[in-house]
Design a protein around this motif. Sequence first.
Motif, PDB file in Angstrom:
ATOM      1  N   LYS A  53      16.683  91.354  19.730  1.00 31.03           N
ATOM      2  CA  LYS A  53      15.296  90.958  19.459  1.00 31.03           C
ATOM      3  C   LYS A  53      15.037  89.624  20.154  1.00 31.03           C
ATOM      4  O   LYS A  53      15.931  88.768  20.154  1.00 31.03           O
ATOM      5  N   SER A  68       8.062  93.350  16.573  1.00 35.10           N
ATOM      6  CA  SER A  68       7.634  93.595  15.200  1.00 35.10           C
ATOM      7  C   SER A  68       7.952  95.013  14.733  1.00 35.10           C
ATOM      8  O   SER A  68       7.514  95.436  13.669  1.00 35.10           O
ATOM      9  N   LEU A  69       8.727  95.753  15.542  1.00 30.03           N
ATOM     10  CA  LEU A  69       9.066  97.138  15.189  1.00 30.03           C
ATOM     11  C   LEU A  69       9.934  97.177  13.931  1.00 30.03           C
ATOM     12  O   LEU A  69      10.944  96.498  13.836  1.00 30.03           O
ATOM     13  N   LYS A  70       9.527  98.022  12.994  1.00 32.14           N
ATOM     14  CA  LYS A  70      10.294  98.156  11.743  1.00 32.14           C
ATOM     15  C   LYS A  70      11.661  98.803  12.007  1.00 32.14           C
ATOM     16  O   LYS A  70      11.757  99.725  12.819  1.00 32.14           O
ATOM     17  N   GLU A  71      12.669  98.342  11.298  1.00 27.53           N
ATOM     18  CA  GLU A  71      14.035  98.869  11.450  1.00 27.53           C
ATOM     19  C   GLU A  71      14.059 100.400  11.433  1.00 27.53           C
ATOM     20  O   GLU A  71      14.738 101.031  12.232  1.00 27.53           O
ATOM     21  N   ARG A  72      13.307 101.000  10.511  1.00 25.12           N
ATOM     22  CA  ARG A  72      13.375 102.454  10.361  1.00 25.12           C
ATOM     23  C   ARG A  72      12.769 103.182  11.567  1.00 25.12           C
ATOM     24  O   ARG A  72      12.947 104.388  11.723  1.00 25.12           O
ATOM     25  N   LYS A  73      12.034 102.451  12.423  1.00 24.74           N
ATOM     26  CA  LYS A  73      11.449 103.089  13.604  1.00 24.74           C
ATOM     27  C   LYS A  73      12.323 102.958  14.843  1.00 24.74           C
ATOM     28  O   LYS A  73      12.017 103.534  15.893  1.00 24.74           O
TER      29      LYS A  73
END
Length: 228
Positions: A53, A68-73
Amino acid sequence: MIEMQSVYKTYPNGVTALNGIDVHIEQGEFVYVVGPSGAGKSTFTRLMFREEKPTKGTVLVNGVNLSSLKERKIPKLRRQIGVVYQDFRLLPRLSVYENIAFALEVIEESPKNIKKRVMEVLDQVRLKNKARFIPDELSGGEQQRVSIARAIVNHPKLLIADEPTGNLDPDTSWEIMSILEEINAAGTTVVMATHSKDIVDKMRKRVIAIEDGLVARDEHRGEYGYEA
Ligand code: ADP
Ligand code: ADP
């Protein structure tokens, strides 16, 4: 396709690998990333698939803001990006076929579609006759072709290769380059970090040179620019 704006990366140990990177790469481009060891090339490419990141700044891939991408994505993002490493990273106990099929099994493709697609990519890397072999039974160049097949099996729009020919002799390296060129010609963006002056100077594609965490050069039909 890839947009970096004022990107900085400082690792937890305090080392600053990237020091304000601004880069724009269009869909379909072929880009070489060159520069001295430790300049920040791997960090630069690892940011593109959220292996790292940024500490500061924006990384957009296909319109998605990776900062800002969520971990689950992240798994979904990774399936849209193929990655090839210098050391192949194949699963040693699985056959060539299984190494490639793996990426399709996790998305629950039907066995019939998996077989069709695996044989398609094996054909593309000219290894149809080695489907049942395990990695140890293959030459280095063949293992790298398997890793390329695995990287493209999900039809990624972006293929990232970190020194893909670093462990290969010159002839084998050229085989790998012709396969990467074909993949690029079919529309996939290719970003390749390399130390091969020979390859960069013969292919004359876009060259981004990274030095001390900064873009030192960005040239269309560029050259390697360092002694071999
Ligand atoms: P290159 O690929 O051009 O050799 P890297 O991006 O690997 O450069 O490294 C840039 C700098 O960041 C180097 O000083 C390296 O030691 C440091 N570095 C790379 N990865 C890490 C990490 N995971 N943790 C700490 N420092 C790192
Ligand atoms: P290179 O000269 O490119 O390093 P190798 O001499 O390692 O290639 O291999 C030449 C051919 O022999 C390759 O097609 C490879 O798949 C096959 N081969 C190499 N080692 C084995 C093995 N242990 N079992 C079966 N086939 C092998």
